[in-house]
Design an enzyme around this catalytic site. Sequence first.
Site, PDB file in Angstrom:
ATOM      1  N   MET A   4      -0.611   5.928  -0.091  1.00 38.43           N
ATOM      2  CA  MET A   4      -2.252   6.013  -0.507  1.00 38.43           C
ATOM      3  C   MET A   4      -2.593   6.775  -1.472  1.00 38.43           C
ATOM      4  O   MET A   4      -3.607   7.274  -1.584  1.00 38.43           O
ATOM      5  CB  MET A   4      -3.066   6.395   0.721  1.00 38.43           C
ATOM      6  CG  MET A   4      -2.750   5.487   2.089  1.00 38.43           C
ATOM      7  SD  MET A   4      -3.197   6.255   3.709  1.00 38.43           S
ATOM      8  CE  MET A   4      -5.104   5.983   3.375  1.00 38.43           C
ATOM      9  N   GLY A   5      -1.867   6.897  -2.420  1.00 45.83           N
ATOM     10  CA  GLY A   5      -2.115   7.700  -3.806  1.00 45.83           C
ATOM     11  C   GLY A   5      -2.286   9.127  -3.570  1.00 45.83           C
ATOM     12  O   GLY A   5      -1.653   9.798  -2.758  1.00 45.83           O
TER      13      GLY A   5
ATOM     14  N   ASP B 173       8.648   5.029  -5.435  1.00 42.45           N
ATOM     15  CA  ASP B 173       9.964   4.767  -5.328  1.00 42.45           C
ATOM     16  C   ASP B 173      10.697   5.893  -4.774  1.00 42.45           C
ATOM     17  O   ASP B 173      11.638   5.656  -4.038  1.00 42.45           O
ATOM     18  CB  ASP B 173      10.734   4.490  -6.965  1.00 42.45           C
ATOM     19  CG  ASP B 173       9.737   3.240  -7.370  1.00 42.45           C
ATOM     20  OD1 ASP B 173       9.331   2.565  -6.822  1.00 42.45           O
ATOM     21  OD2 ASP B 173       9.670   3.381  -8.835  1.00 42.45           O
TER      22      ASP B 173
END
Length: 309
Positions: A221-222, A252
């Site tokens: 969610m950043g 990643d």
Amino acid sequence: MILTVTLNPAVDKTYTSGELITGHVNRMRTVMSIAGGKGINVTKVLRQYDYPVCATGFLGGYAGDFIEDYLKGEAVDCRFVRVEDETRSNMNILADNGYVTEILEPGPEISDEKLQQFLTQYKTLLSECELVVLSGSVARGLPDDIYAQLIKEAKSKGIRTILDTSGEPLKKGIDEKPYMIKPNQKELEYIVGHKLVKRDAVMDAALFIHKKGIEHVVVSMGKKGLLSVSGGKVFFTKAAKVTAINTVACGDSVVASYAMSILKNEGDEQALIDAAAISAANATTLVSADIPKDTAKELEEHINIEKLK
């Protein structure tokens, strides 16, 4: 051995600039070329933590040579299918105002012949690995259900898969029930077909997918943090507070961290702590998927897990 699949690798050209202004000449301060693409980034992180990795996918031209030479230098077992067209190059422009602008090339088109060559090789490689990580966009010419095919083949041999992609390849991949998926919030919205404004809505959407047969759903969610659903339990952690220099490959890094946690049989809470720490540490360096391990270890001490369900 962990098998990473990157169907559309890239040379990531990272630029720094004072400011990026559309419609004007923009002179870059620095430029750096890095082997990239989501699966390649996962491979790089895994090798930094000394996990044996075999990398496959498609590579072509000088850019493909650049990526393969780098990976071989990191002791990665490279089993790529070579194509005639040039592997793509992407631009990541980091401005002093904090904005990161990404310009992504489409990449080469894969022929049916090369696809069949890859599928044959993939089946062979499954016998050599414990876990498969399927990451990134799908190259032109490949079907939308390519990841679904790869998941089905791995499951037939009792091998777990992690899927991190977007759009229709993600939707179709979910139908084959990979062991884990790692969508970001926008990708999760695409799956369920509506906006997810509040955290509870994100949780409900992740639980919905989990109940369809996905063992582990992790939502990035950043700046808000990471949400994990597994075994009907939901855990959440806020993003670690760091001075972010480059956020490329943070997702990643989460995937690579979970791959390691799966092989270590770590519990859900510790896996989430590790992923949050490694992802945040990645953001503190200019080079994507380059983890300062000491920073990640220190960040672990400050990450708090909240059980939502």
